[in-house]
Design a protein around this motif. Structure first.
Motif, PDB file in Angstrom:
ATOM      1  N   TYR A 136       4.937  16.456  18.792  1.00 40.75           N
ATOM      2  CA  TYR A 136       4.616  15.544  17.697  1.00 40.75           C
ATOM      3  C   TYR A 136       5.549  14.338  17.694  1.00 40.75           C
ATOM      4  O   TYR A 136       5.103  13.195  17.549  1.00 40.75           O
ATOM      5  CB  TYR A 136       4.719  16.269  16.355  1.00 40.75           C
ATOM      6  CG  TYR A 136       4.680  15.319  15.178  1.00 40.75           C
ATOM      7  CD1 TYR A 136       3.505  14.692  14.788  1.00 40.75           C
ATOM      8  CD2 TYR A 136       5.862  15.008  14.472  1.00 40.75           C
ATOM      9  CE1 TYR A 136       3.483  13.801  13.732  1.00 40.75           C
ATOM     10  CE2 TYR A 136       5.846  14.110  13.420  1.00 40.75           C
ATOM     11  CZ  TYR A 136       4.656  13.509  13.059  1.00 40.75           C
ATOM     12  OH  TYR A 136       4.638  12.620  12.022  1.00 40.75           O
ATOM     13  N   LEU A 137       6.843  14.573  17.853  1.00 38.08           N
ATOM     14  CA  LEU A 137       7.814  13.471  17.823  1.00 38.08           C
ATOM     15  C   LEU A 137       7.579  12.491  18.969  1.00 38.08           C
ATOM     16  O   LEU A 137       7.674  11.268  18.802  1.00 38.08           O
ATOM     17  CB  LEU A 137       9.240  14.017  17.877  1.00 38.08           C
ATOM     18  CG  LEU A 137       9.720  14.776  16.632  1.00 38.08           C
ATOM     19  CD1 LEU A 137      11.100  15.375  16.879  1.00 38.08           C
ATOM     20  CD2 LEU A 137       9.763  13.857  15.418  1.00 38.08           C
ATOM     21  N   ARG A 138       7.261  13.032  20.143  1.00 32.30           N
ATOM     22  CA  ARG A 138       6.994  12.161  21.293  1.00 32.30           C
ATOM     23  C   ARG A 138       5.744  11.313  21.060  1.00 32.30           C
ATOM     24  O   ARG A 138       5.707  10.126  21.388  1.00 32.30           O
ATOM     25  CB  ARG A 138       6.848  13.000  22.564  1.00 32.30           C
ATOM     26  CG  ARG A 138       8.157  13.642  23.030  1.00 32.30           C
ATOM     27  CD  ARG A 138       7.971  14.469  24.289  1.00 32.30           C
ATOM     28  NE  ARG A 138       9.189  15.156  24.659  1.00 32.30           N
ATOM     29  CZ  ARG A 138      10.186  14.608  25.355  1.00 32.30           C
ATOM     30  NH1 ARG A 138      10.082  13.345  25.764  1.00 32.30           N
ATOM     31  NH2 ARG A 138      11.266  15.295  25.650  1.00 32.30           N
ATOM     32  N   GLU A 139       4.720  11.934  20.497  1.00 37.70           N
ATOM     33  CA  GLU A 139       3.492  11.192  20.203  1.00 37.70           C
ATOM     34  C   GLU A 139       3.754  10.113  19.154  1.00 37.70           C
ATOM     35  O   GLU A 139       3.237   8.994  19.261  1.00 37.70           O
ATOM     36  CB  GLU A 139       2.412  12.150  19.710  1.00 37.70           C
ATOM     37  CG  GLU A 139       1.887  13.085  20.802  1.00 37.70           C
ATOM     38  CD  GLU A 139       0.902  14.119  20.261  1.00 37.70           C
ATOM     39  OE1 GLU A 139       0.776  14.215  19.019  1.00 37.70           O
ATOM     40  OE2 GLU A 139       0.272  14.816  21.079  1.00 37.70           O
ATOM     41  N   LEU A 140       4.559  10.454  18.164  1.00 36.19           N
ATOM     42  CA  LEU A 140       4.891   9.493  17.117  1.00 36.19           C
ATOM     43  C   LEU A 140       5.636   8.299  17.692  1.00 36.19           C
ATOM     44  O   LEU A 140       5.338   7.128  17.366  1.00 36.19           O
ATOM     45  CB  LEU A 140       5.729  10.180  16.038  1.00 36.19           C
ATOM     46  CG  LEU A 140       6.109   9.338  14.817  1.00 36.19           C
ATOM     47  CD1 LEU A 140       4.867   8.931  14.032  1.00 36.19           C
ATOM     48  CD2 LEU A 140       7.056  10.116  13.911  1.00 36.19           C
ATOM     49  N   MET A 141       6.610   8.546  18.561  1.00 35.25           N
ATOM     50  CA  MET A 141       7.363   7.473  19.179  1.00 35.25           C
ATOM     51  C   MET A 141       6.467   6.603  20.054  1.00 35.25           C
ATOM     52  O   MET A 141       6.593   5.379  20.078  1.00 35.25           O
ATOM     53  CB  MET A 141       8.514   8.042  20.014  1.00 35.25           C
ATOM     54  CG  MET A 141       9.624   8.684  19.186  1.00 35.25           C
ATOM     55  SD  MET A 141      10.400   7.514  18.039  1.00 35.25           S
ATOM     56  CE  MET A 141      11.097   6.330  19.189  1.00 35.25           C
ATOM     57  N   SER A 142       5.541   7.234  20.768  1.00 35.91           N
ATOM     58  CA  SER A 142       4.627   6.475  21.633  1.00 35.91           C
ATOM     59  C   SER A 142       3.755   5.548  20.795  1.00 35.91           C
ATOM     60  O   SER A 142       3.520   4.391  21.160  1.00 35.91           O
ATOM     61  CB  SER A 142       3.742   7.439  22.441  1.00 35.91           C
ATOM     62  OG  SER A 142       4.517   8.201  23.331  1.00 35.91           O
ATOM     63  N   MET A 143       3.270   6.037  19.660  1.00 40.52           N
ATOM     64  CA  MET A 143       2.426   5.212  18.785  1.00 40.52           C
ATOM     65  C   MET A 143       3.213   4.032  18.216  1.00 40.52           C
ATOM     66  O   MET A 143       2.700   2.918  18.122  1.00 40.52           O
ATOM     67  CB  MET A 143       1.840   6.072  17.668  1.00 40.52           C
ATOM     68  CG  MET A 143       0.750   7.015  18.124  1.00 40.52           C
ATOM     69  SD  MET A 143      -0.098   7.834  16.727  1.00 40.52           S
ATOM     70  CE  MET A 143       1.198   8.942  16.155  1.00 40.52           C
ATOM     71  N   GLN A 144       4.474   4.278  17.856  1.00 42.50           N
ATOM     72  CA  GLN A 144       5.299   3.206  17.308  1.00 42.50           C
ATOM     73  C   GLN A 144       5.576   2.136  18.353  1.00 42.50           C
ATOM     74  O   GLN A 144       5.553   0.943  18.066  1.00 42.50           O
ATOM     75  CB  GLN A 144       6.598   3.778  16.767  1.00 42.50           C
ATOM     76  CG  GLN A 144       6.430   4.577  15.464  1.00 42.50           C
ATOM     77  CD  GLN A 144       7.757   5.091  14.932  1.00 42.50           C
ATOM     78  OE1 GLN A 144       8.733   5.211  15.668  1.00 42.50           O
ATOM     79  NE2 GLN A 144       7.801   5.403  13.642  1.00 42.50           N
ATOM     80  N   GLN A 145       5.844   2.575  19.584  1.00 40.56           N
ATOM     81  CA  GLN A 145       6.126   1.625  20.659  1.00 40.56           C
ATOM     82  C   GLN A 145       4.885   0.807  20.995  1.00 40.56           C
ATOM     83  O   GLN A 145       4.967  -0.395  21.277  1.00 40.56           O
ATOM     84  CB  GLN A 145       6.630   2.371  21.882  1.00 40.56           C
ATOM     85  CG  GLN A 145       8.031   2.948  21.707  1.00 40.56           C
ATOM     86  CD  GLN A 145       8.442   3.861  22.843  1.00 40.56           C
ATOM     87  OE1 GLN A 145       7.677   4.098  23.763  1.00 40.56           O
ATOM     88  NE2 GLN A 145       9.661   4.412  22.748  1.00 40.56           N
ATOM     89  N   ALA A 146       3.733   1.465  20.960  1.00 45.05           N
ATOM     90  CA  ALA A 146       2.478   0.772  21.259  1.00 45.05           C
ATOM     91  C   ALA A 146       2.143  -0.273  20.202  1.00 45.05           C
ATOM     92  O   ALA A 146       1.519  -1.305  20.483  1.00 45.05           O
ATOM     93  CB  ALA A 146       1.347   1.780  21.390  1.00 45.05           C
ATOM     94  N   ALA A 147       2.579   0.000  18.958  1.00 46.55           N
ATOM     95  CA  ALA A 147       2.265  -0.914  17.848  1.00 46.55           C
ATOM     96  C   ALA A 147       3.170  -2.132  17.831  1.00 46.55           C
ATOM     97  O   ALA A 147       2.881  -3.110  17.140  1.00 46.55           O
ATOM     98  CB  ALA A 147       2.380  -0.162  16.520  1.00 46.55           C
ATOM     99  N   GLN A 148       4.277  -2.079  18.567  1.00 49.31           N
ATOM    100  CA  GLN A 148       5.232  -3.185  18.550  1.00 49.31           C
ATOM    101  C   GLN A 148       4.795  -4.336  19.465  1.00 49.31           C
ATOM    102  O   GLN A 148       4.116  -4.146  20.429  1.00 49.31           O
ATOM    103  CB  GLN A 148       6.628  -2.688  18.969  1.00 49.31           C
ATOM    104  CG  GLN A 148       7.247  -1.767  17.944  1.00 49.31           C
ATOM    105  CD  GLN A 148       8.594  -1.208  18.395  1.00 49.31           C
ATOM    106  OE1 GLN A 148       9.018  -1.430  19.518  1.00 49.31           O
ATOM    107  NE2 GLN A 148       9.260  -0.504  17.512  1.00 49.31           N
TER     108      GLN A 148
END
Length: 297
Positions: free
Chosen positions: A285-297
């Motif tokens: 979950y944490l890895r997916e969350l970080m990936s989504m945040q990076q993609a949104a930047q």
């Protein structure tokens, strides 16, 4: 022969205002880190260090603490009937033997030194530990156990110590180092919450102490200090002025400040990832969350 450290004081009288509105009805010490309240981590650490007598300095609105350490016959009976032996064993680990735990009221919020002083009649003429449940320490060997083993060799007073950034010094009691011997530091002074440019070192005192009974006599004489409160560091500092030994102990482990929201969240992540039953799903979950945040930047 030095007396063993078998008593510990847990100052838990604070209102927990940084966690309002949750702490309006729930003592901060009962707030859960994963699935155990903060106070349970402190108790388990004390037990591992050989503590036999547990002294809680409380205030109004802390009855949930007393209930937590009491037996729960109906719940135990239900778990037994359903064959949930693992949960039953977990539940029993929260029970305290009759006479092992005592509660003292701190009627006025006059600081940590005053909270410790409130327990003076239960300490008598023995060394004792002080544990602040807000400071949760993840360590292979529990922090207080490390300290008790070292204290058996050094005697005197001992405080847990860790290095902090210079700009954080004003949030801690800071050690004035006399002699640095690695894990053990000989202390020549303690400064409570100094300005960054006035701190004698970057070695901070955190919430674990082993103290001599003389500390209670020192607290008897102390007037209010920093912040208008009776500071425990002032009583320890008095020991050095009288020529008695005080040591800092660089513990092995990671400390989390669960008295702050950010620290509590950090501890939740760290302890969650350390749990075999949660690690896989939580890490994903944490890895997916970080990936989504990076993609949104």
């Amino acid at each position: 022969m030095r007396k063993s450290v078998t008593k510990a004081i847990f100052p838990v009288a604070g209102l927990g205002t940084r966690f309002l509105p949750a702490t309006k009805s729930v003592p901060k010490e009962i707030m859960t880190l994963v699935d155990r309240p903060l106070i349970q981590y402190a108790i388990d650490e004390a037990r591992a260090a050989g503590i036999k007598e547990f002294i809680f300095v409380t205030s109004r609105g802390k009855s949930a603490l007393e209930d937590y350490f009491d037996n729960a016959p109906e719940l135990e009976s239900t778990l037994r009937k359903k064959g949930k032996t693992d949960l039953l064993d977990e539940l029993k680990s929260t029970n305290m033997d009759s006479g092992a735990i005592a509660y003292i009221r701190q009627h006025r919020a006059l600081g940590l030194g005053h909270a410790v002083w409130c327990a003076r009649r239960l300490v008598h003429n023995e060394p004792f530990a002080v544990i602040l449940p807000d400071d949760v320490i993840a360590a292979e060997k529990p922090c207080l156990q490390q300290m008790v083993e070292t204290h058996a060799e050094t005697g005197g007073c001992m405080v847990a110590a860790m290095e902090v950034p210079a700009d954080k010094a004003s949030s801690y009691g800071i050690i004035d180092v006399k002699e640095d011997k690695g894990s053990v530091v000989s202390v020549q002074g303690l400064v409570e919450k100094p300005a960054a440019d006035e701190a004698p070192s970057n070695l901070a005192v955190i919430g674990r102490y082993i103290l001599t009974p003389q500390i209670m006599r020192n607290l008897n004489k102390i007037k209010s200090g920093s912040g208008g409160e009776i500071q425990l560091t002032d009583a320890i500092d008095a020991e050095m002025r009288e020529g008695r030994d005080v040591y800092g102990y660089r513990f092995r482990g990671q400390r989390f400040d669960c008295g702050s929201k950010a620290g509590f969240l950090q501890a939740t992540v760290a302890f969650g990832l350390a749990r075999p039953d949660l690690q896989g799903e939580f890490d994903t979950y944490l890895r997916e969350l970080m990936s989504m945040q990076q993609a949104a930047q």
